[in-house]
Design a protein around this motif. Structure first.
Motif, mmCIF file in Angstrom:
data_model
loop_
_atom_site.group_PDB
_atom_site.id
_atom_site.type_symbol
_atom_site.label_atom_id
_atom_site.label_comp_id
_atom_site.label_asym_id
_atom_site.label_seq_id
_atom_site.Cartn_x
_atom_site.Cartn_y
_atom_site.Cartn_z
ATOM 1 N N LEU A 37 35.100 36.843 46.217
ATOM 2 C CA LEU A 37 33.590 37.771 45.997
ATOM 3 C C LEU A 37 33.384 37.991 44.834
ATOM 4 C CD1 LEU A 37 31.496 39.280 47.057
ATOM 5 C CD2 LEU A 37 33.139 41.161 46.728
ATOM 6 N N PHE A 38 34.242 37.871 43.488
ATOM 7 C CA PHE A 38 34.489 38.134 42.573
ATOM 8 C C PHE A 38 33.350 36.832 41.628
ATOM 9 C CE2 PHE A 38 36.930 41.823 42.301
ATOM 10 C CZ PHE A 38 36.629 43.071 41.852
ATOM 11 N N LEU A 39 33.599 35.995 42.086
ATOM 12 C CA LEU A 39 32.936 34.462 41.294
ATOM 13 C C LEU A 39 31.956 34.189 41.788
ATOM 14 C CD1 LEU A 39 33.709 31.845 39.766
ATOM 15 C CD2 LEU A 39 34.242 31.118 42.196
ATOM 16 N N HIS A 55 38.289 38.808 34.302
ATOM 17 C CA HIS A 55 38.014 37.801 34.187
ATOM 18 C C HIS A 55 38.239 37.117 35.081
ATOM 19 C CE1 HIS A 55 42.015 37.170 32.835
ATOM 20 N NE2 HIS A 55 42.159 35.770 32.826
ATOM 21 N N THR A 56 38.074 35.122 35.159
ATOM 22 C CA THR A 56 39.035 33.884 35.727
ATOM 23 C C THR A 56 38.776 32.885 35.686
ATOM 24 O OG1 THR A 56 38.634 33.450 38.299
ATOM 25 C CG2 THR A 56 36.308 34.012 37.639
ATOM 26 N N LEU A 64 42.603 37.730 52.107
ATOM 27 C CA LEU A 64 42.346 39.364 51.520
ATOM 28 C C LEU A 64 41.708 38.800 49.845
ATOM 29 C CD1 LEU A 64 40.500 41.735 52.035
ATOM 30 C CD2 LEU A 64 43.275 43.032 51.381
ATOM 31 N N LYS A 65 42.988 38.203 49.202
ATOM 32 C CA LYS A 65 43.064 38.188 47.636
ATOM 33 C C LYS A 65 42.324 36.969 47.918
ATOM 34 C CE LYS A 65 46.518 36.740 43.906
ATOM 35 N NZ LYS A 65 47.330 36.212 44.496
ATOM 36 N N VAL A 100 29.016 34.775 38.835
ATOM 37 C CA VAL A 100 27.408 33.247 38.837
ATOM 38 C C VAL A 100 26.293 33.441 39.203
ATOM 39 C CG1 VAL A 100 27.168 31.681 40.273
ATOM 40 C CG2 VAL A 100 29.288 30.918 39.934
ATOM 41 N N GLY A 101 26.306 34.763 39.861
ATOM 42 C CA GLY A 101 24.825 35.760 40.076
ATOM 43 C C GLY A 101 24.436 36.635 38.596
ATOM 44 N N LEU A 102 25.572 36.897 38.002
ATOM 45 C CA LEU A 102 24.662 37.598 36.849
ATOM 46 C C LEU A 102 25.048 36.953 36.107
ATOM 47 C CD1 LEU A 102 25.029 40.593 36.687
ATOM 48 C CD2 LEU A 102 27.407 40.036 35.154
ATOM 49 N N VAL A 103 25.791 35.724 35.567
ATOM 50 C CA VAL A 103 25.064 34.905 34.471
ATOM 51 C C VAL A 103 23.734 34.230 35.362
ATOM 52 C CG1 VAL A 103 25.464 32.499 34.100
ATOM 53 C CG2 VAL A 103 27.525 34.023 34.770
#
Length: 196
Positions: free
Chosen positions: A19-21, A135-136, A12-13, A25-28
Motif C-alpha cells: 500500500l505504501f509503495l 522510505h522503502t 498484513l505487513k 508511486v501515485g504521489l510520484v
C-alpha cells in the motif's frame, strides 16, 4: 505464536508495504504531472514529495533507487541526525538527500552515510526542501528494470495479463459452482417431491 497468526501478520505487513509503495508511486506520478503542468521542479502535494535516491551515498540503509517520502518543514527545527532533502550546489541545484551532522548559525552541515567527507556547502533555508518521513527499498530492483523493454513487459504487461486471466478463471469457477449448487438444489427438491 501459531503459524496462522504468523502468516496473518506477515500478510498484513506485506499488504501495508505494498500500500505504501502504491501510494508513493501515485504521489510520484501526481507530483511529476503537477511539476510538468505548472513548470515547478520542487512541487510538493499537500506538503509531501517523493524522491528517488540517485546514488549510493546513503548506503546501506538508503540504497540507490530507494523511494523516500519527504515532508516540507521549518528549517529552524532541523536536528542533528535527521535525514533531509536539499538543493545541492554540487549537483547544480538538483535535490540531494543526506544526514544532518551539525547545525550551525550559518547553516546545516550534511554528509552521505557512505561518504567519507562532509558535503562542501552548507544547507540554508533557501536550499532546504524537507525531512524524511518514510522510505522503502522495495523499488531498488524494480526501477532499473522499468527502464528496459523487458522490464516493462515483466513488471507491467505480464501482471496485467495475469490479473485478467485470474479474474476470468475465478468468474468461470464461480459460475460452475453456482450451476452445481442449483443442480443440487433442484435434485433435492425433486427427491423431496417424489418422497411425498
Amino acid at each position: 505464536m501459531s503459524k496462522r497468526q504468523e502468516s496473518s501478520w506477515q500478510k498484513l505487513k506485506r499488504y501495508t508495504l505494498n500500500l505504501f509503495l502504491v501510494l508513493a508511486v501515485g504521489l510520484v506520478s501526481m507530483t511529476a504531472i503537477y511539476a510538468l503542468c505548472f513548470n515547478k521542479e520542487d512541487a510538493f502535494i499537500a506538503g509531501y514529495k517523493p524522491y528517488v535516491i540517485s546514488s549510493d551515498s546513503m548506503a546501506p540503509i538508503y540504497r540507490k533507487n530507494s523511494i523516500v517520502l519527504v515532508k516540507q518543514g521549518n528549517f529552524k527545527t532541523i536536528k542533528t541526525g535527521e535525514m533531509i532533502a536539499f538543493k545541492a550546489q554540487e549537483l547544480e541545484g538538483k535535490p540531494a538527500f543526506h544526514r544532518v551532522v551539525a547545525v550551525t548559525p550559518e547553516g546545516v552541515v550534511t554528509k552521505g552515510d557512505a561518504n567519507k567527507i562532509r558535503d562542501a556547502h552548507l544547507v540554508t533555508d533557501k536550499t532546504y526542501l524537507g525531512h524524511e518521513v518514510w522510505h522503502t527499498n522495495i523499488a531498488v530492483t524494480l526501477l532499473p528494470l522499468l527502464k528496459t523493454p523487458k522490464g516493462i513487459i515483466y513488471l507491467i504487461v505480464l501482471p496485467i495479463i495475469l490479473m485478467i486471466l485470474l479474474s476470468q478463471t475465478l468468474k468461470i469457477i464461480m459460475r460452475e459452482r453456482r450451476s452445481k449448487q442449483l443442480e443440487l438444489a433442484d435434485s433435492l427438491e425433486e427427491n423431496s417431491l417424489e418422497g411425498e
